[in-house]
Design an enzyme around this catalytic site. Structure first.
Site, PDB file in Angstrom:
ATOM      1  N   SER A 112       0.829  -1.212   0.000  1.00  0.00           N
ATOM      2  CA  SER A 112       0.000   0.000   0.000  1.00  0.00           C
ATOM      3  C   SER A 112       0.859   1.256   0.000  1.00  0.00           C
ATOM      4  CB  SER A 112      -0.913   0.012   1.229  1.00  0.00           C
ATOM      5  OG  SER A 112      -1.610  -1.200   1.355  1.00  0.00           O
TER       6      SER A 112
HETATM    7  N1  SAH Z   1      -0.330  -4.796   4.178  1.00  0.00           N
HETATM    8  C1  SAH Z   1       0.297  -5.223   2.948  1.00  0.00           C
HETATM    9  C2  SAH Z   1      -0.611  -4.974   1.785  1.00  0.00           C
HETATM   10  C3  SAH Z   1      -0.789  -6.222   0.951  1.00  0.00           C
HETATM   11  S1  SAH Z   1      -2.102  -6.149  -0.230  1.00  0.00           S
HETATM   12  C4  SAH Z   1       1.650  -4.596   2.795  1.00  0.00           C
HETATM   13  O1  SAH Z   1       2.096  -3.846   3.644  1.00  0.00           O
HETATM   14  O2  SAH Z   1       2.326  -4.910   1.817  1.00  0.00           O
HETATM   15  C5  SAH Z   1      -3.378  -7.032   0.591  1.00  0.00           C
HETATM   16  C6  SAH Z   1      -3.133  -8.473   0.855  1.00  0.00           C
HETATM   17  O3  SAH Z   1      -4.351  -9.036   1.359  1.00  0.00           O
HETATM   18  C7  SAH Z   1      -2.779  -9.339  -0.364  1.00  0.00           C
HETATM   19  O4  SAH Z   1      -1.522  -9.911  -0.161  1.00  0.00           O
HETATM   20  C8  SAH Z   1      -3.882 -10.386  -0.413  1.00  0.00           C
HETATM   21  O5  SAH Z   1      -3.425 -11.672  -0.800  1.00  0.00           O
HETATM   22  C9  SAH Z   1      -4.355 -10.390   1.037  1.00  0.00           C
HETATM   23  N2  SAH Z   1      -5.677 -10.960   1.268  1.00  0.00           N
HETATM   24  C10 SAH Z   1      -6.822 -10.842   0.533  1.00  0.00           C
HETATM   25  N3  SAH Z   1      -7.823 -11.536   1.103  1.00  0.00           N
HETATM   26  C11 SAH Z   1      -7.312 -12.094   2.246  1.00  0.00           C
HETATM   27  C12 SAH Z   1      -7.839 -12.938   3.257  1.00  0.00           C
HETATM   28  N4  SAH Z   1      -9.110 -13.365   3.246  1.00  0.00           N
HETATM   29  N5  SAH Z   1      -7.024 -13.332   4.258  1.00  0.00           N
HETATM   30  C13 SAH Z   1      -5.726 -12.937   4.298  1.00  0.00           C
HETATM   31  N6  SAH Z   1      -5.165 -12.137   3.376  1.00  0.00           N
HETATM   32  C14 SAH Z   1      -5.945 -11.727   2.349  1.00  0.00           C
END
Ligand code: SAH
Length: 269
Positions: A112
């Protein structure tokens, strides 16, 4: 073998007022500051590594921009200044590591934008249960991705449980965190739609993926007095940030500004 110098904090930050506006628990989005006159310094990757000395001024500038863009909480700004975002992005993207932009981390997911990470954590801090040291208690981070946000949260909470549904990203986050030797950030492979009951109740819950509605489990696992911050569908193809405060009297939901997160999906893959 010589150890590279450890990056330090920017010596002094001009971060202005440190407490949220009186009378409002949820700060409205403030307009962004105009862009800086000089562009951020270019960061050169050397063999996939960035020299710590190159990252320090770039990160200090990022923090300055966050402050100018409306992030007021000194603890949040300090945490954003303490975590090497460049360690979480691919070497080809090092030059953009401290720009205010989301970047691909593989499997169609993104790290993000710093301003969104800081905004959401600031909202969490304004409402979540804090200890005597000013830190949040246990926090659940849904959507670990590369692990960046989990590490920032680790600076501000007693314990962080960060859950990711994609095995490869969970492993990537593990690899990213290993050299940092952080004891209070726990990475879990699992479906975050069910929360993570073992760590509940949580002082704060934060999600980096947005669905049509909030999973019931998230509210159930939020402590009384705790706060949840998550993206949620606000219309066809639209998302907004939602804040949920839980008390013994019930839950209070507040919809804030539009955001753009990857979709919340179910199951482990
Ligand atoms: N906080 C992260 C952002 C990653 S993007 C950072 O700092 O890089 C959001 C993430 O949510 C993705 O990797 C995606 O695979 C995950 N995601 C989506 N649905 C999810 C779920 N039900 N449980 C766990 N992770 C999930």
């Amino acid at each position: 073998m010589a150890t590279p110098p450890r990056p330090g904090f920017p010596a002094r930050l001009n971060i202005g007022q440190t407490s949220p506006a009186a009378g409002s628990r949820i700060s409205p989005r403030r307009p962004s500051a105009p862009s800086l006159a000089t562009p951020p310094p270019m960061l050169e990757g050397v063999g996939g590594q960035m020299a710590a000395r190159d990252a320090i001024p770039a990160r200090a500038k990022m923090v300055q921009q966050l402050a100018e863009g409306g992030v007021r909480d000194a603890q949040v700004l300090r945490a954003m200044g303490a975590v090497d975002r460049h360690r979480f992005v691919d070497s080809a993207l090092l030059a953009q590591a401290y720009e205010d932009t989301a970047l691909p981390i593989g499997l169609g997911q993104t790290i993000s934008k710093p301003s969104v990470v800081a905004r959401m954590i600031e909202l969490l801090m304004q409402g979540g249960l804090r200890g005597a040291d000013g830190k949040l208690g246990r926090v659940l981070d849904i959507g670990t991705g590369c692990g960046y946000q989990a590490v920032v949260l680790g600076q501000l909470a007693s314990e962080v449980y960060s859950i990711e549904r994609l095995r490869d990203l969970h492993e990537k986050a593990r690899a990213n965190l290993r050299p940092l030797r952080i004891a209070n950030v726990h990475l879990i492979l699992g479906d975050g739609m069910a929360g993570f009951p073992k760590g509940a109740p949580y002082a704060g819950i934060i999600a980096a993926a947005g669905g049509e509605s909030l999973p019931e489990a998230w509210i159930d696992q939020l402590a009384y007095g705790g706060r949840l911050v998550a993206p949620i569908a606000s219309g066809p193809g639209q998302q907004a940030l939602m804040v949920v405060d839980r008390s013994r009297q019930g839950v209070q939901q507040t919809i804030l500004e539009a955001v753009n997160f990857v979709p919340l999906k179910s199951g482990v893959a």
